[in-house]
Write a protein that holds these residues in place. Structure first.
Motif, PDB file in Angstrom:
ATOM      1  N   PRO B 174       0.502  -0.616   2.159  1.00 41.41           N
ATOM      2  CA  PRO B 174       0.598   0.610   1.611  1.00 41.41           C
ATOM      3  C   PRO B 174      -0.509   1.122   1.075  1.00 41.41           C
ATOM      4  N   TYR B 175      -0.882   0.449   0.301  1.00 44.55           N
ATOM      5  CA  TYR B 175      -1.748   0.407  -1.457  1.00 44.55           C
ATOM      6  C   TYR B 175      -3.180   0.701  -0.295  1.00 44.55           C
ATOM      7  N   VAL B 176      -2.817   0.271   0.851  1.00 39.88           N
ATOM      8  CA  VAL B 176      -4.694  -0.292   1.492  1.00 39.88           C
ATOM      9  C   VAL B 176      -4.226   1.592   1.779  1.00 39.88           C
ATOM     10  N   ASP B 177      -4.021   2.054   2.483  1.00 40.58           N
ATOM     11  CA  ASP B 177      -3.126   3.509   3.174  1.00 40.58           C
ATOM     12  C   ASP B 177      -4.233   3.982   1.652  1.00 40.58           C
ATOM     13  N   ALA B 178      -3.326   3.823   0.711  1.00 39.37           N
ATOM     14  CA  ALA B 178      -3.389   4.756  -0.166  1.00 39.37           C
ATOM     15  C   ALA B 178      -5.240   4.779  -0.604  1.00 39.37           C
ATOM     16  N   ILE B 180      -7.699   3.994   1.373  1.00 39.47           N
ATOM     17  CA  ILE B 180      -8.280   4.804   2.836  1.00 39.47           C
ATOM     18  C   ILE B 180      -8.171   6.392   2.444  1.00 39.47           C
ATOM     19  N   SER B 181      -6.772   7.312   2.314  1.00 37.61           N
ATOM     20  CA  SER B 181      -6.853   7.699   1.528  1.00 37.61           C
ATOM     21  C   SER B 181      -7.296   8.835   1.159  1.00 37.61           C
TER      22      SER B 181
END
Lengths: 218, 288
Positions: B174-178, B180-181
């Protein structure tokens, strides 16, 4: 307006997790999405925040159709969303100190100049003392880390907030504090909110409107 | 009531482990200092032939004995370690850089590129790598660099696999998702979040590769394909001791062989401790 229109998504084209889901959030509105575990509500939240490419349907953000997902989404559309995930441990890079964690989106957008002031203001707002800012994620508690993650989600002043079970790992007082921070931010910025969870009491108190998954998956 | 003293059996295991790490560290330090300092300080010619003193048994004058043309084997071993370590370290770095680049590129791009690259890796893995290494050195005249190229080009495959799987697992955090966001570009995600995550693994792979590369250099030299025979390396020393060994002279084989084993154990011991710090739950099979 955030519109999810006939979204079909999943991790295997042949067996989508969710099928033909339509949901919209008006500007400034807060919508709570309730559903049992494993129903696909987190996947829907990721689609809404442009983090997961759906197999079908479309997402329209403030009248503009989402052109891509993840890195293919234009930066302006990606950063229109502040996202908070369920597990703070997994959503924080273990190598970054909390201050850098909160500042990371500013730096990624070439706004390093604003870091000092914004980080101080935001961490104060989410209730993180200055002595915690130099620590790494493994040196703070889940609640403290989730506060930092919320600060990170707010740092670019997004027009939409997506909270995916933001409070599932937290105790009641931290939950109340974080919800209060989100609501204060929404009051001053007019941001819309999509909160996903399975705590009916919390979402009904928190949101203008709650939708149950079974109503969507008709 | 008798006083309860709680004593875990893990204590003793931990302390032997600590001693093993200390022993490895001291040995590696001694070896590195020896190969760096002895040649410039003692100014002795390792190639000096003394036919009057050939095949002498170990003694005070020649602690490791002398070889079949009367060269001092202790000095030859130090020079041999120097060449073998140089080859081992450079080849391991070459292999790790190639492996990390290929693995990271495959994982980051995904899709058909990933599939094609990993099938190529499988293809090369299906050929015994010593055979492939022999094929590569055979294209050049004997020397240090062909050996480095040969070992480097045949040993990046496992590193590529390790790095690829590590990047794939990090990429879905999820920290990669964060990130990207938060508007981070592909490059920023790679440099700030993914690469620092795989570097410890890649570094560990590099260190574990060093003894392996030393053995490969020795194997190639032993087969007469690696270094020229006059150049001391652990492999050429063992190779040229075959004749004396058959005549009952054991020391020209034993001491270079011991050097190789001790250097390998020491480096692997350090790498094992490092691996345990990275991943305490997985007891390593390569602790040695």
């Amino acid at each position: 307006m955030l519109e999810l229109d006939a979204v079909t998504a999943g991790y295997d084209q042949r067996a989508p997790v969710l099928r033909d889901i339509t949901l919209s959030v008006a500007p400034g509105e807060s919508v709570g999405l309730l559903g049992p575990s494993g129903c696909g509500k987190s996947t829907l939240a990721r689609v809404a925040a442009l983090l997961h490419r759906p197999d079908g349907g479309r997402v329209v953000i403030d009248g503009e159709r989402a052109g891509g997902w993840r890195h293919r989404a234009p930066r302006a559309q990606r950063t229109a969303f502040g996202v908070v995930f369920q597990q703070p441990r997994l959503s924080a890079d273990p190598r970054l100190r909390l201050a850098d964690l909160v500042a990371e989106p500013l730096r990624a957008n070439g706004r390093s100049g604003e870091v000092t002031d914004t980080v101080r203001e935001l961490t104060e707002r989410v209730g993180l003392g200055p002595e915690l800012l130099g620590r790494r994620p493994h040196e703070v508690s889940d609640g403290q880390l989730q506060r930092a993650c919320l600060a990170r989600a707010l740092v670019l002043r997004p027009r939409w907030l997506v909270c995916d079970e933001m409070t599932a790992m937290l105790d009641a007082s931290t939950t109340a504090a974080l919800v209060a921070v989100v609501e204060e931010y929404r009051r001053e910025s007019g941001a819309g909110l999509l909160a996903v969870g399975h705590d009916r009491v919390l979402l009904e108190r928190w949101c203008d409107r709650t939708v149950h998954w079974s109503e969507l998956a008709a | 009531m008798a006083e309860l003293t709680w004593k875990s059996t893990g204590d003793r295991r931990r302390s032997t482990r600590a001693w093993r790490v200390r022993g490895s560290a001291v040995t590696v330090a001694v070896i590195v200092l020896a190969v760096l300092l002895v040649p410039p300080l003692v100014q002795l010619d390792e190639q000096a032939v003394d036919l009057a003193a050939k095949l002498r048994q170990p003694s005070l004058a020649h602690p490791f004995g002398t070889d079949d043309v009367g060269r001092d084997l202790l000095l030859r071993c130090v020079y041999g370690l120097r060449v073998s370590l140089l080859v081992g370290v450079v080849a391991a770095v070459v292999a790790t850089v190639i492996g990390t680049a290929v693995g990271a590129a495959a994982a980051a791009s995904g899709g058909w590129f990933d599939r094609v690259v990993m099938r190529v890796v499988d293809l090369f893995s299906s050929v015994p790598h010593l055979l492939l290494g022999i094929f590569i050195v055979a294209m050049f005249s004997p020397g240090v660099w062909p050996v480095v190229v040969s070992v480097g080009l045949t040993h990046w495959l496992s590193t590529a696999r390790i790095v690829r799987s590590e990047v794939l697992s990090l990429r879905s955090r999820p920290y990669v998702d964060a990130a990207i966001s938060g508007g981070a570009s592909r490059l920023r995600v790679a440099v700030r979040h993914l690469l620092p995550g795989v570097l410890p693994q890649a570094g560990l792979a590099a260190v574990l590769m060093v003894p392996h590369a030393i053995w490969h250099e020795s194997a190639l030299s032993f087969l007469g394909l690696g270094l020229p025979t006059h150049q001391a390396s652990l492999g050429t020393l063992v190779q040229s001791s075959r004749g004396p060994l058959l005549a009952g002279d054991w020391w020209p084989t034993l001491f270079p062989g011991l050097c190789m084993v001790i250097a390998t154990l020491a480096i692997a011991g350090l790498a094992g401790a490092w691996r345990e710090r990275l991943n305490p739950r997985r007891r390593s099979e390569l602790m040695l």
